[in-house]
Design a protein around this motif. Structure first.
Motif, PDB file in Angstrom:
ATOM      1  N   ALA A  31       0.819  -1.216   0.000  1.00  0.00           N
ATOM      2  CA  ALA A  31       0.000   0.000   0.000  1.00  0.00           C
ATOM      3  C   ALA A  31       0.854   1.268   0.000  1.00  0.00           C
ATOM      4  CB  ALA A  31      -0.915   0.009   1.221  1.00  0.00           C
ATOM      5  N   ASP A  33       2.349   2.657   2.459  1.00  0.00           N
ATOM      6  CA  ASP A  33       1.890   3.446   3.607  1.00  0.00           C
ATOM      7  C   ASP A  33       2.568   2.891   4.855  1.00  0.00           C
ATOM      8  OD1 ASP A  33       0.599   4.711   5.676  1.00  0.00           O
ATOM      9  OD2 ASP A  33      -1.415   4.413   4.883  1.00  0.00           O
ATOM     10  N   ASP A 161      -6.613  -5.177  -4.982  1.00  0.00           N
ATOM     11  CA  ASP A 161      -5.463  -4.292  -4.803  1.00  0.00           C
ATOM     12  C   ASP A 161      -5.689  -3.470  -3.543  1.00  0.00           C
ATOM     13  OD1 ASP A 161      -3.924  -1.578  -5.303  1.00  0.00           O
ATOM     14  OD2 ASP A 161      -3.027  -3.075  -6.627  1.00  0.00           O
ATOM     15  N   TYR A 162      -4.609  -3.180  -2.835  1.00  0.00           N
ATOM     16  CA  TYR A 162      -4.756  -2.436  -1.586  1.00  0.00           C
ATOM     17  C   TYR A 162      -5.200  -0.996  -1.810  1.00  0.00           C
ATOM     18  CZ  TYR A 162      -2.637  -6.387   0.783  1.00  0.00           C
ATOM     19  OH  TYR A 162      -2.404  -7.646   1.279  1.00  0.00           O
ATOM     20  N   SER A 163      -5.134  -0.525  -3.035  1.00  0.00           N
ATOM     21  CA  SER A 163      -5.624   0.824  -3.343  1.00  0.00           C
ATOM     22  C   SER A 163      -7.127   0.840  -3.621  1.00  0.00           C
ATOM     23  CB  SER A 163      -4.872   1.404  -4.536  1.00  0.00           C
ATOM     24  OG  SER A 163      -5.105   0.630  -5.700  1.00  0.00           O
ATOM     25  N   ASN A 164      -7.741  -0.362  -3.750  1.00  0.00           N
ATOM     26  CA  ASN A 164      -9.192  -0.447  -3.966  1.00  0.00           C
ATOM     27  C   ASN A 164      -9.954   0.092  -2.757  1.00  0.00           C
ATOM     28  OD1 ASN A 164      -8.919  -3.713  -5.546  1.00  0.00           O
ATOM     29  ND2 ASN A 164      -8.738  -1.692  -6.460  1.00  0.00           N
ATOM     30  N   THR A 172      -9.561   3.177   1.640  1.00  0.00           N
ATOM     31  CA  THR A 172      -8.995   2.104   0.837  1.00  0.00           C
ATOM     32  C   THR A 172      -8.813   0.843   1.666  1.00  0.00           C
ATOM     33  OG1 THR A 172      -6.695   2.675   1.343  1.00  0.00           O
ATOM     34  CG2 THR A 172      -7.729   3.796  -0.546  1.00  0.00           C
ATOM     35  N   ARG A 175      -5.474   1.147   3.698  1.00  0.00           N
ATOM     36  CA  ARG A 175      -5.508   2.040   4.853  1.00  0.00           C
ATOM     37  C   ARG A 175      -6.333   1.450   5.991  1.00  0.00           C
ATOM     38  NH1 ARG A 175      -2.094   4.374   7.015  1.00  0.00           N
ATOM     39  NH2 ARG A 175      -2.944   3.487   8.884  1.00  0.00           N
TER      40      ARG A 175
END
Length: 308
Positions: A31, A33, A161-164, A172, A175
């Motif tokens: 991610a 992050d 995807d972790y951005s989904n 997301t 997050r």
């Protein structure tokens, strides 16, 4: 260096803990992050100190990588510093290691070490726990730092995807899953110093069914009411999307309860108020029972709780 006399202890026992963040770091990398894994690192150590009744005094960290990315390392250490602030302990040192022969690409690993102290006559051992005592559950802040091998497998199998956007709430996927482990030190310390706590169990790897028995005297068990606290959409999604049965969820995840406190019946209301006043979401989730079976934690209404 740390001056323990300046912390005001008279007859202290030192308590130490070490831990890491585990494969949650893979989620942070995917991610991109890294803002909260430092808090996770501190939490995993200091929450294991408070279950002994100990106040965390100081913390050290170990950060290892193949090639140091200054910006990423700064982000991680900022999280460690924030975790120490939340726990009320000092960050007095650490080690940063570059080992290109051990780590590849952007990989890195974290370990933490914390030392706390408790007055000799205030150590929490669980020895005074008895049948009829009340079990209080303190709400968690998501998955915390355990069970991420299974979380990652579910996400990979679903080709997400972790951005989904998270299928179970705002923000997301990455997050939401990276929400930092809750630090229970100040609230539990306040309740313990008020003489309200008989035992504490940090719900980490092994979930509800394997962590609580660690503090029980022989011959005792726990009966939980699975309908007595809310199970979040996140955990329900993991169960449904991954085909993970409720009983397996209880062995793998905290399922919404990050810390368990065992108190005498006459102290239950006072303990709940003390913990709530310190910012915790507190639920009366069960009781201590005389138990002759190998299964020391029984959860009633568990299947139904996942359907509601």
């Amino acid at each position: 260096m740390f001056d323990i006399t300046a912390a005001g202890f008279k007859d202290p026992i030192l308590v130490a803990a070490t831990d890491g963040v585990g494969t949650k770091l893979r989620v942070a990398l995917s991610a991109n992050d890294h803002s909260s894994v430092g808090i996770d690192l501190v939490a995993m150590c200091v929450n294991d100190l408070i279950v002994q009744g100990a106040e965390p005094l100081f913390f050290l960290d170990y950060f290892a990588t193949g090639k140091l990315d200054i910006d990423r390392a700064e982000e991680v250490v900022k999280g460690i510093a924030e975790g120490c602030r939340q726990a009320g302990c000092a960050l007095i040192g650490g080690e940063t290691a570059e080992m290109p022969g051990m780590y590849h690409g952007e990989d890195y690993d974290l370990a933490g070490f914390s030392v706390g102290a408790v007055e000799r006559d205030s150590v929490l051992t669980g020895a005074k726990i008895e049948a009829g005592d009340i079990v209080l559950g303190l709400g968690s802040n998501g998955v915390h730092s355990n069970g991420f091998a299974l979380v990652r497998k579910i996400i990979e199998d679903l080709e997400l995807d972790y951005s989904n956007e998270a299928p179970f709430g705002d923000g997301t996927l990455g997050r939401t899953l990276l929400a930092p482990t809750k630090i229970y030190v100040k609230s539990c310390l306040a309740a313990h110093r008020a003489g309200l706590i008989k035992g504490l169990a940090h719900i980490t790897g092994g979930g509800l069914t394997e962590n609580i028995p660690r503090i029980l005297p022989d011959g005792l068990g726990i009966k939980l009411d699975g309908a007595s606290w809310p199970i979040s959409d996140l955990f329900k999604w993991l169960s449904n999307a991954g085909g993970v049965a409720p009983e397996e969820m209880a062995r793998t995840f905290n399922c919404g309860i990050g810390m368990v406190a065992i108190v005498a019946p006459e102290n239950a209301n006072a303990a709940k108020k003390k913990l709530s006043d310190a910012g915790e979401s507190v639920f009366k989730i069960g009781s201590v029972i005389s138990d002759a079976s190998d299964t020391r934690v029984m959860i009633e209404n568990w299947e139904a709780a996942w359907q509601s």
